[in-house]
Design a protein around this motif. Structure first.
Motif, PDB file in Angstrom:
ATOM      1  N   ILE A 138      42.097  45.145  33.761  1.00  0.00           N
ATOM      2  CA  ILE A 138      42.586  45.944  32.632  1.00  0.00           C
ATOM      3  C   ILE A 138      41.411  46.625  31.939  1.00  0.00           C
ATOM      4  O   ILE A 138      40.450  45.971  31.525  1.00  0.00           O
ATOM      5  CB  ILE A 138      43.322  45.052  31.617  1.00  0.00           C
ATOM      6  CG1 ILE A 138      44.521  44.371  32.273  1.00  0.00           C
ATOM      7  CG2 ILE A 138      43.767  45.875  30.410  1.00  0.00           C
ATOM      8  CD1 ILE A 138      45.243  43.393  31.366  1.00  0.00           C
ATOM      9  N   ALA A 139      41.496  47.933  31.824  1.00  0.00           N
ATOM     10  CA  ALA A 139      40.519  48.705  31.059  1.00  0.00           C
ATOM     11  C   ALA A 139      41.102  48.951  29.669  1.00  0.00           C
ATOM     12  O   ALA A 139      42.243  49.426  29.537  1.00  0.00           O
ATOM     13  CB  ALA A 139      40.220  50.028  31.757  1.00  0.00           C
ATOM     14  N   GLN A 140      40.338  48.631  28.642  1.00  0.00           N
ATOM     15  CA  GLN A 140      40.844  48.759  27.276  1.00  0.00           C
ATOM     16  C   GLN A 140      39.681  48.901  26.299  1.00  0.00           C
ATOM     17  O   GLN A 140      38.531  48.593  26.641  1.00  0.00           O
ATOM     18  CB  GLN A 140      41.682  47.536  26.917  1.00  0.00           C
ATOM     19  CG  GLN A 140      40.951  46.208  27.074  1.00  0.00           C
ATOM     20  CD  GLN A 140      41.886  45.015  26.963  1.00  0.00           C
ATOM     21  OE1 GLN A 140      42.773  44.987  26.130  1.00  0.00           O
ATOM     22  NE2 GLN A 140      41.680  44.023  27.824  1.00  0.00           N
ATOM     23  N   TYR A 196      40.283  39.210  35.267  1.00  0.00           N
ATOM     24  CA  TYR A 196      40.491  37.756  35.331  1.00  0.00           C
ATOM     25  C   TYR A 196      41.578  37.435  36.355  1.00  0.00           C
ATOM     26  O   TYR A 196      42.278  36.437  36.249  1.00  0.00           O
ATOM     27  CB  TYR A 196      40.887  37.216  33.963  1.00  0.00           C
ATOM     28  CG  TYR A 196      39.736  37.082  32.990  1.00  0.00           C
ATOM     29  CD1 TYR A 196      39.300  35.829  32.568  1.00  0.00           C
ATOM     30  CD2 TYR A 196      39.063  38.189  32.497  1.00  0.00           C
ATOM     31  CE1 TYR A 196      38.243  35.692  31.681  1.00  0.00           C
ATOM     32  CE2 TYR A 196      38.000  38.080  31.613  1.00  0.00           C
ATOM     33  CZ  TYR A 196      37.598  36.822  31.215  1.00  0.00           C
ATOM     34  OH  TYR A 196      36.541  36.694  30.350  1.00  0.00           O
ATOM     35  N   THR A 197      41.705  38.314  37.357  1.00  0.00           N
ATOM     36  CA  THR A 197      42.808  38.169  38.307  1.00  0.00           C
ATOM     37  C   THR A 197      42.675  36.929  39.185  1.00  0.00           C
ATOM     38  O   THR A 197      43.668  36.432  39.712  1.00  0.00           O
ATOM     39  CB  THR A 197      42.920  39.414  39.197  1.00  0.00           C
ATOM     40  OG1 THR A 197      41.655  39.646  39.846  1.00  0.00           O
ATOM     41  CG2 THR A 197      43.262  40.638  38.368  1.00  0.00           C
ATOM     42  N   SER A 198      41.467  36.420  39.382  1.00  0.00           N
ATOM     43  CA  SER A 198      41.317  35.224  40.211  1.00  0.00           C
ATOM     44  C   SER A 198      41.964  34.010  39.555  1.00  0.00           C
ATOM     45  O   SER A 198      42.300  33.036  40.227  1.00  0.00           O
ATOM     46  CB  SER A 198      39.842  34.927  40.479  1.00  0.00           C
ATOM     47  OG  SER A 198      39.206  34.400  39.336  1.00  0.00           O
ATOM     48  N   SER A 255      30.121  46.929  30.246  1.00  0.00           N
ATOM     49  CA  SER A 255      31.261  47.848  30.394  1.00  0.00           C
ATOM     50  C   SER A 255      32.345  47.259  31.297  1.00  0.00           C
ATOM     51  O   SER A 255      33.478  47.750  31.306  1.00  0.00           O
ATOM     52  CB  SER A 255      30.793  49.184  30.968  1.00  0.00           C
ATOM     53  OG  SER A 255      30.147  48.997  32.221  1.00  0.00           O
ATOM     54  N   ALA A 256      32.002  46.246  32.080  1.00  0.00           N
ATOM     55  CA  ALA A 256      33.000  45.603  32.947  1.00  0.00           C
ATOM     56  C   ALA A 256      32.586  44.151  33.166  1.00  0.00           C
ATOM     57  O   ALA A 256      31.401  43.845  33.309  1.00  0.00           O
ATOM     58  CB  ALA A 256      33.122  46.325  34.284  1.00  0.00           C
ATOM     59  N   LEU A 257      33.581  43.276  33.184  1.00  0.00           N
ATOM     60  CA  LEU A 257      33.345  41.841  33.360  1.00  0.00           C
ATOM     61  C   LEU A 257      34.398  41.291  34.315  1.00  0.00           C
ATOM     62  O   LEU A 257      35.598  41.401  34.057  1.00  0.00           O
ATOM     63  CB  LEU A 257      33.416  41.121  32.016  1.00  0.00           C
ATOM     64  CG  LEU A 257      33.444  39.584  32.030  1.00  0.00           C
ATOM     65  CD1 LEU A 257      32.195  39.029  32.704  1.00  0.00           C
ATOM     66  CD2 LEU A 257      33.583  39.043  30.616  1.00  0.00           C
ATOM     67  N   THR A 258      33.936  40.721  35.436  1.00  0.00           N
ATOM     68  CA  THR A 258      34.835  40.094  36.409  1.00  0.00           C
ATOM     69  C   THR A 258      34.558  38.597  36.449  1.00  0.00           C
ATOM     70  O   THR A 258      33.422  38.179  36.674  1.00  0.00           O
ATOM     71  CB  THR A 258      34.638  40.683  37.816  1.00  0.00           C
ATOM     72  OG1 THR A 258      34.925  42.084  37.779  1.00  0.00           O
ATOM     73  CG2 THR A 258      35.561  40.003  38.816  1.00  0.00           C
ATOM     74  N   MET A 259      35.584  37.812  36.217  1.00  0.00           N
ATOM     75  CA  MET A 259      35.466  36.360  36.275  1.00  0.00           C
ATOM     76  C   MET A 259      36.101  35.863  37.580  1.00  0.00           C
ATOM     77  O   MET A 259      37.257  36.205  37.868  1.00  0.00           O
ATOM     78  CB  MET A 259      36.171  35.708  35.078  1.00  0.00           C
ATOM     79  CG  MET A 259      35.953  34.194  34.987  1.00  0.00           C
ATOM     80  SD  MET A 259      37.110  33.245  35.981  1.00  0.00           S
ATOM     81  CE  MET A 259      38.604  33.424  35.026  1.00  0.00           C
ATOM     82  N   THR A 260      35.343  35.114  38.355  1.00  0.00           N
ATOM     83  CA  THR A 260      35.862  34.516  39.582  1.00  0.00           C
ATOM     84  C   THR A 260      35.877  33.004  39.415  1.00  0.00           C
ATOM     85  O   THR A 260      34.818  32.376  39.325  1.00  0.00           O
ATOM     86  CB  THR A 260      35.004  34.897  40.799  1.00  0.00           C
ATOM     87  OG1 THR A 260      34.997  36.321  40.942  1.00  0.00           O
ATOM     88  CG2 THR A 260      35.561  34.263  42.066  1.00  0.00           C
ATOM     89  N   ALA A 261      37.072  32.434  39.322  1.00  0.00           N
ATOM     90  CA  ALA A 261      37.202  30.982  39.174  1.00  0.00           C
ATOM     91  C   ALA A 261      37.085  30.327  40.546  1.00  0.00           C
ATOM     92  O   ALA A 261      37.727  30.763  41.500  1.00  0.00           O
ATOM     93  CB  ALA A 261      38.534  30.641  38.532  1.00  0.00           C
TER      94      ALA A 261
END
Length: 312
Positions: free
Chosen positions: A210-212, A201-203, A285-291
């Motif tokens: 973060i991997a958790q 969620y870095t955007s 297994s991975a989710l990237t959110m781009t706002a």
């Protein structure tokens, strides 16, 4: 310059020149001494005839100003050029479409309107700080646009080769995360995740992905989202971008509305998913959110965090 027969220019006092109307070519031909051109700061190479002589691209010898190009424009072409309605045709285009554009390029409002009318699968990429002519010969925007086009066609071709059952299950898994979180159905959300998940969620917040463990993600979300009176994550335009064996990737657009009382925070953007097949079922297994943009009061997140413990 459009003129009618018998019309002409009035030249500065003391100047000598020839001004005539060319019936065949429909433009003004003007011949004046070199010193007059210098006096009025007119560049000789423009010759009064080019389509857009003052646009830098056409006056730069290393770009559009080349001897082989006769940069002229027949005035009879203006009417069909100006009255042609390309925007309305967007409603008839049912093929997967990618638009790469810039607010600094030609007619951005038309590109937005065209995109809004597209009824089928679509995506857009807006670049900052580039002009129309930068897309002609500047390496950075040309490379970005070419890479985006290549990825678009790769994605479209891949999506057509995916088994309908896999497609449906992947979309269901994506839906389970959004709808499950809105309804506080945490078991449903957990089943959609692999045991280990990477969230990016870095955007929006900065930092690093973060991997958790998925259980930790559920603990965090269930301890935060109930602090809103309501959340609504609308996820659409699902696209399976790749599938190889038991690995898959997908994309979707979203609009997330967060409400406390009458106060709203609305976030719009897109998701990128990585999925793995686990025990015969697709898991994220991975989710990237781009706002991409948002409206309302972002500070609602802090209020929700403060309210959430009281809802338990």
């Amino acid at each position: 310059m459009p003129l009618k027969a018998g019309e002409g220019w009035i030249l500065p006092a003391g100047a000598a020149g020839i001004c005539e109307y060319d019936e065949a070519l429909s433009f003004l031909r003007l011949e004046v001494p070199e010193n007059l051109l210098a006096d009025v700061s007119f560049e000789r190479h423009s010759d009064f005839r080019p389509l857009m002589y003052q646009v830098p691209y056409y006056t730069e010898a290393n770009r559009g100003l080349i001897p082989q190009y006769d940069n002229r424009f027949n005035l009879a072409s203006w009417e069909p050029w100006l009255t042609y309605d390309s925007v309305s045709l967007g409603a008839k285009l049912d093929k997967p479409t990618l638009i790469v554009h810039s607010e600094g390029a030609a007619v951005p409002q038309g590109a937005h309107a065209f995109y809004a009318l597209l009824p089928g699968e679509k995506s857009e990429l807006w670049l900052d700080g580039f002009s129309q002519f930068d897309f002609y010969d500047r390496s950075e925007p040309v490379t970005i646009a070419a890479d985006a086009a290549a990825a678009h066609f790769t994605r479209v071709n891949a999506s057509r080769q995916i088994d309908p059952e896999d497609r449906a299950e992947i979309i269901d898994t994506i839906t389970d995360i959004a709808a499950g979180a809105d309804r506080h159905q945490w078991d449903r959300v957990r089943r959609a995740f692999a045991d280990e998940v990477t969230l990016d969620y870095t955007s929006l917040w900065g930092g690093k992905p973060i991997a958790q463990p998925a259980d930790e993600v559920i603990r965090q979300w269930s301890g935060f989202l109930p602090g809103f009176d309501e959340t609504r994550h609308l996820v659409t335009n699902h696209t399976i971008t790749g599938l190889q064996g038991e690995k898959a990737t997908a994309e979707a657009d979203f609009q997330a509305t967060h409400r406390i009382g009458t106060d709203l925070w609305v976030l719009i953007g897109r998701y990128h998913y990585e999925l793995a097949k686990v025990n015969g079922g697709w898991k994220i297994s991975a989710l990237t959110m781009t706002a991409t943009h948002g409206t309302g009061d972002r500070a609602l997140t802090q209020r929700a965090a403060e309210r959430a413990p009281k809802t338990r």
